[in-house]
Write a protein that holds these residues in place. Structure first.
Motif, PDB file in Angstrom:
ATOM      1  N   GLU A  31       1.067   3.849   0.839  1.00 55.75           N
ATOM      2  CA  GLU A  31       0.756   2.498   0.417  1.00 55.75           C
ATOM      3  C   GLU A  31       1.209   1.465   1.443  1.00 55.75           C
ATOM      4  O   GLU A  31       0.502   0.498   1.739  1.00 55.75           O
ATOM      5  CB  GLU A  31       1.410   2.223  -0.941  1.00 55.75           C
ATOM      6  CG  GLU A  31       0.845   1.004  -1.633  1.00 55.75           C
ATOM      7  CD  GLU A  31      -0.684   1.002  -1.586  1.00 55.75           C
ATOM      8  OE1 GLU A  31      -1.250  -0.072  -1.286  1.00 55.75           O
ATOM      9  OE2 GLU A  31      -1.329   2.059  -1.815  1.00 55.75           O
ATOM     10  N   GLU A  32       2.396   1.697   2.005  1.00 52.89           N
ATOM     11  CA  GLU A  32       2.898   0.682   2.928  1.00 52.89           C
ATOM     12  C   GLU A  32       2.129   0.697   4.251  1.00 52.89           C
ATOM     13  O   GLU A  32       1.844  -0.355   4.835  1.00 52.89           O
ATOM     14  CB  GLU A  32       4.403   0.864   3.163  1.00 52.89           C
ATOM     15  CG  GLU A  32       4.812   2.099   3.941  1.00 52.89           C
ATOM     16  CD  GLU A  32       4.587   3.384   3.128  1.00 52.89           C
ATOM     17  OE1 GLU A  32       4.936   4.458   3.658  1.00 52.89           O
ATOM     18  OE2 GLU A  32       4.060   3.321   1.988  1.00 52.89           O
ATOM     19  N   THR A  33       1.714   1.882   4.692  1.00 51.21           N
ATOM     20  CA  THR A  33       0.901   1.909   5.922  1.00 51.21           C
ATOM     21  C   THR A  33      -0.460   1.294   5.667  1.00 51.21           C
ATOM     22  O   THR A  33      -0.989   0.568   6.505  1.00 51.21           O
ATOM     23  CB  THR A  33       0.723   3.348   6.434  1.00 51.21           C
ATOM     24  OG1 THR A  33       0.338   4.181   5.364  1.00 51.21           O
ATOM     25  CG2 THR A  33       1.983   3.848   7.066  1.00 51.21           C
ATOM     26  N   ARG A  34      -1.006   1.576   4.515  1.00 49.41           N
ATOM     27  CA  ARG A  34      -2.304   0.972   4.183  1.00 49.41           C
ATOM     28  C   ARG A  34      -2.209  -0.539   4.268  1.00 49.41           C
ATOM     29  O   ARG A  34      -3.061  -1.188   4.873  1.00 49.41           O
ATOM     30  CB  ARG A  34      -2.745   1.404   2.784  1.00 49.41           C
ATOM     31  CG  ARG A  34      -3.677   0.383   2.108  1.00 49.41           C
ATOM     32  CD  ARG A  34      -4.304   0.926   0.854  1.00 49.41           C
ATOM     33  NE  ARG A  34      -5.358   1.855   1.193  1.00 49.41           N
ATOM     34  CZ  ARG A  34      -5.516   3.053   0.651  1.00 49.41           C
ATOM     35  NH1 ARG A  34      -4.638   3.466  -0.236  1.00 49.41           N
ATOM     36  NH2 ARG A  34      -6.509   3.802   1.012  1.00 49.41           N
ATOM     37  N   GLN A  35      -1.179  -1.084   3.691  1.00 48.98           N
ATOM     38  CA  GLN A  35      -1.025  -2.540   3.748  1.00 48.98           C
ATOM     39  C   GLN A  35      -0.942  -3.023   5.183  1.00 48.98           C
ATOM     40  O   GLN A  35      -1.566  -4.005   5.558  1.00 48.98           O
ATOM     41  CB  GLN A  35       0.220  -2.971   2.971  1.00 48.98           C
ATOM     42  CG  GLN A  35       0.074  -2.844   1.457  1.00 48.98           C
ATOM     43  CD  GLN A  35      -1.183  -3.523   0.929  1.00 48.98           C
ATOM     44  OE1 GLN A  35      -1.620  -4.551   1.455  1.00 48.98           O
ATOM     45  NE2 GLN A  35      -1.779  -2.942  -0.112  1.00 48.98           N
ATOM     46  N   ARG A  36      -0.174  -2.313   5.962  1.00 48.21           N
ATOM     47  CA  ARG A  36      -0.001  -2.712   7.356  1.00 48.21           C
ATOM     48  C   ARG A  36      -1.359  -2.705   8.064  1.00 48.21           C
ATOM     49  O   ARG A  36      -1.736  -3.643   8.742  1.00 48.21           O
ATOM     50  CB  ARG A  36       0.976  -1.763   8.042  1.00 48.21           C
ATOM     51  CG  ARG A  36       1.299  -2.131   9.469  1.00 48.21           C
ATOM     52  CD  ARG A  36       2.649  -1.568   9.888  1.00 48.21           C
ATOM     53  NE  ARG A  36       2.910  -0.249   9.290  1.00 48.21           N
ATOM     54  CZ  ARG A  36       2.654   0.912   9.893  1.00 48.21           C
ATOM     55  NH1 ARG A  36       2.163   0.917  11.111  1.00 48.21           N
ATOM     56  NH2 ARG A  36       2.926   2.053   9.308  1.00 48.21           N
ATOM     57  N   VAL A  37      -2.094  -1.630   7.853  1.00 45.85           N
ATOM     58  CA  VAL A  37      -3.410  -1.523   8.491  1.00 45.85           C
ATOM     59  C   VAL A  37      -4.317  -2.669   8.058  1.00 45.85           C
ATOM     60  O   VAL A  37      -4.982  -3.302   8.884  1.00 45.85           O
ATOM     61  CB  VAL A  37      -4.061  -0.171   8.144  1.00 45.85           C
ATOM     62  CG1 VAL A  37      -5.518  -0.164   8.572  1.00 45.85           C
ATOM     63  CG2 VAL A  37      -3.315   0.957   8.810  1.00 45.85           C
ATOM     64  N   LEU A  38      -4.324  -2.941   6.768  1.00 43.43           N
ATOM     65  CA  LEU A  38      -5.185  -4.014   6.273  1.00 43.43           C
ATOM     66  C   LEU A  38      -4.824  -5.338   6.920  1.00 43.43           C
ATOM     67  O   LEU A  38      -5.689  -6.110   7.326  1.00 43.43           O
ATOM     68  CB  LEU A  38      -5.064  -4.118   4.748  1.00 43.43           C
ATOM     69  CG  LEU A  38      -5.712  -2.966   3.976  1.00 43.43           C
ATOM     70  CD1 LEU A  38      -5.558  -3.170   2.475  1.00 43.43           C
ATOM     71  CD2 LEU A  38      -7.173  -2.828   4.351  1.00 43.43           C
ATOM     72  N   GLU A  39      -3.528  -5.569   7.001  1.00 44.95           N
ATOM     73  CA  GLU A  39      -3.067  -6.802   7.633  1.00 44.95           C
ATOM     74  C   GLU A  39      -3.568  -6.917   9.064  1.00 44.95           C
ATOM     75  O   GLU A  39      -4.157  -7.919   9.466  1.00 44.95           O
ATOM     76  CB  GLU A  39      -1.532  -6.823   7.666  1.00 44.95           C
ATOM     77  CG  GLU A  39      -0.890  -7.699   6.621  1.00 44.95           C
ATOM     78  CD  GLU A  39       0.615  -7.536   6.681  1.00 44.95           C
ATOM     79  OE1 GLU A  39       1.151  -7.544   7.811  1.00 44.95           O
ATOM     80  OE2 GLU A  39       1.242  -7.377   5.611  1.00 44.95           O
ATOM     81  N   VAL A  40      -3.294  -5.873   9.808  1.00 48.49           N
ATOM     82  CA  VAL A  40      -3.689  -5.884  11.217  1.00 48.49           C
ATOM     83  C   VAL A  40      -5.195  -6.073  11.351  1.00 48.49           C
ATOM     84  O   VAL A  40      -5.668  -6.864  12.166  1.00 48.49           O
ATOM     85  CB  VAL A  40      -3.259  -4.571  11.900  1.00 48.49           C
ATOM     86  CG1 VAL A  40      -3.848  -4.488  13.297  1.00 48.49           C
ATOM     87  CG2 VAL A  40      -1.749  -4.482  11.950  1.00 48.49           C
ATOM     88  N   ALA A  41      -5.941  -5.355  10.528  1.00 48.65           N
ATOM     89  CA  ALA A  41      -7.393  -5.460  10.582  1.00 48.65           C
ATOM     90  C   ALA A  41      -7.827  -6.901  10.346  1.00 48.65           C
ATOM     91  O   ALA A  41      -8.697  -7.434  11.029  1.00 48.65           O
ATOM     92  CB  ALA A  41      -8.033  -4.537   9.554  1.00 48.65           C
ATOM     93  N   LYS A  42      -7.211  -7.505   9.374  1.00 49.08           N
ATOM     94  CA  LYS A  42      -7.571  -8.891   9.085  1.00 49.08           C
ATOM     95  C   LYS A  42      -7.175  -9.807  10.227  1.00 49.08           C
ATOM     96  O   LYS A  42      -7.923 -10.696  10.626  1.00 49.08           O
ATOM     97  CB  LYS A  42      -6.885  -9.342   7.780  1.00 49.08           C
ATOM     98  CG  LYS A  42      -7.072 -10.813   7.496  1.00 49.08           C
ATOM     99  CD  LYS A  42      -6.910 -11.117   6.017  1.00 49.08           C
ATOM    100  CE  LYS A  42      -8.043 -10.540   5.202  1.00 49.08           C
ATOM    101  NZ  LYS A  42      -7.955 -10.786   3.761  1.00 49.08           N
TER     102      LYS A  42
END
Lengths: 332, 332
Positions: A31-42
């Motif tokens: 979950e925490e990596t997913r959030q990180r990825v989403l952030e970076v992507a955005k």
DNA sequence: ATCGTAACCGAAAACGTTTCGGATCGCAAG
DNA sequence: CTTGCGATCCGAAACGTTTTCGGTTACGAT
């Protein structure tokens, strides 16, 4: 220049596999990596490339809108259908590519090949005529398609059209109910599928309401204003007793009105006139035109809906008849 | 299932490199092998995949047709433009994908991102309004675009529109020449770019022909029939001496005609009416509508032409004004 | 200590093209 | 006999994704 999934991966300190999973909702990522990825992507404003995705998935999420003959004043009918198709497809996340048959490449390349080149997943066809060389291809091809206003049905080809038979029946019923005795019919050209249906409807309705009619009070015209006027002149010279005419299109009916005006025939007193299509024009001619309306937008969106169901749920295509509606105005 | 370049290579006994070159006219391949490859390709009915090609070339040969608000009865104007755009682009080998702004994703994703996702090489925009949030994006983005009916010009954004100023001038000149003394103007809403232009044209023409006019004989309506009727009622109550009205759209002018009929005002004897657009309807209302015609099809095809020149020859975008034409009928 | 098992992640293949940088061959020039 | 060169051809990388398969942890149970 353009930011790819690789850039996101690098910036987020993970592999591109993880990025893909994080963005596409895969469950194999913390979950925490997913959030990180989403952030970076955005932050990087990453947009996945549809063409790369299409290539690997072998699905383009792109469907064609084939219009047989664009420029022949299809305004009245085509535009609404087109919008209906587009809206529904957009809703389902499909893109739509315009395709017309009268391009230079019409002869050079077959219909199916044209779609294959572009990886179109399906096609909705409109404005095509029975004698169009593409018809056979459409119905036989394995490419999913839905045809508008042409009753073509096969394993991969469905259709949606207005219930022409009942539409005509409504018109005739109205004429009968208002006491008309001698009803003529001016049809479109015979290689239009709708003409056949409308003829069927006319004959059925006349029989159903116990009206006599002679074979030669049924004429063919070409769906144009001028054609309608000339056909009406013809009809009236042959059958002066005619007190009502049903036209297979509004345009022809308007031609009929013009002819009446020119000859001093009063509408609807001397002659009742009913059209078919409910084009906008009909509201504004004088007398305003009584007509049978087709649900144009719905025809488009229903066709689209059926196509995506064929694509996504692997449903069998079917033939859909949409209900017409009689719109009574001044001319009858 | 689908035959790829690899299949052709295998069947022809050459490498895929050679097949690619043979088909694309590369010069690095012997004549007899080229023939062999062409034969095999034809026999296998090979079609190169546009999406694979797009991926490697980073060019999709696909351009977007952005329509701001599809369903708002754009029939009269949009359809012809759309056909013009499509025909010209097809001629140059571009595909066109329909894009409308009022999809659900309108807010979720920016205009440029939408195009980037799809690798659209350029966009032609039509039916957009000055206050549309996309306008800024269109003009500032580096994505080549051509806007129709909105004078937006930047490094990557050109436009084509009718010469509204002269169009209005023709109308006013006609009114003046036929002896009208008190000319009113019913404009569209002010956030439409064409309204601004037409106002400019009106003021310039009135000055040029030495006609006096008061500020409050210029009204704004909403481009609809009802709006036109109401505005005319307004105008006439304020200025009963008015003997001619120029409407910024045919639809509003038709509303004006209806209002006159309802009030017993005779056209053109008591009041001359001129519209703008030359929609088909105008020919059929009574009295038939004098109007200023826009070359709709050409607007579309010219826009497309300009876009491909920007793409292929790296030309600078420009602003194109197309000549309008006064069509004199019964109403003035 | 060993094992099994989730949970998480990455390497690599695949999709169908184009194209760059060689490789091979024959043959004329030196 | 070498060298060079034009004419043909090919291998492999690249384009930006998705997905299969396997690997590494960590951790509780045996």
């Amino acid at each position: 220049m353009t930011v790819t999934i690789r850039d996101v991966a690098r910036a987020a300190g993970v592999s591109i596999t993880t990025v893909s999973r994080a963005l596409n909702g895969g469950d194999d990522v913390g979950e925490e990596t997913r959030q990180r990825v989403l952030e970076v992507a955005k932050k990087l404003n990453y947009r996945p490339s549809h063409v790369a995705r299409s290539l690997v998935l072998q699905k383009s999420r792109n469907i064609g809108l084939l219009v047989s003959d664009f420029n022949r004043g299809g305004h009245h009918f085509m535009y609404d259908v087109l919008v209906g198709v587009h809206d529904k497809l957009a809703e389902y996340g499909y893109d739509v590519t315009l395709v017309s048959t009268n391009t230079a490449r019409q002869q050079l390349i077959s219909y199916v090949d044209f779609c294959r080149e572009r990886s179109l997943e399906g096609v909705v066809v409109m404005g095509i005529r029975l004698d169009d060389p593409y018809v056979e291809e459409v119905v036989e091809s394995t490419l999913p398609s839905v045809v508008i206003d042409l009753p073509l049905l096969s394993r991969h080809c469905g259709y949606v059209m207005t219930d022409n038979v009942n539409g005509v029946r409504y018109a005739i019923r109205h004429l009968v109910n208002t006491g008309r005795q001698h009803i003529g019919f001016i049809n479109g050209y015979s290689h239009a599928a709708v003409s056949i249906e409308r003829l069927r409807g006319f004959e059925a309705a006349m029989r159903a309401y116990g009206m006599a009619y002679s074979r030669d009070s049924i004429l063919h015209a070409d769906f144009t204003i001028e054609g309608g006027a000339k056909a009406l002149a013809d009809l009236l010279s042959r059958h002066p007793e005619t007190d009502a005419v049903f036209f297979a299109s509004d345009l022809m009916a308007i031609g009929g009105i013009q002819h009446c005006k020119a000859c001093g025939i009063r509408i609807p007193d001397d002659l009742a006139i009913i059209g078919f299509d409910n084009i906008e024009l009909g509201r504004f001619v004088t007398p305003s035109l009584t007509t049978v309306a087709q649900p144009r937008y719905e025809m488009g969106s229903d066709a689209a809906e059926m196509l995506v169901r064929m694509l996504q749920e692997d449903e069998q295509p079917s033939g859909t008849l949409l209900p017409p509606e009689l719109i009574v105005r001044e001319s009858a």
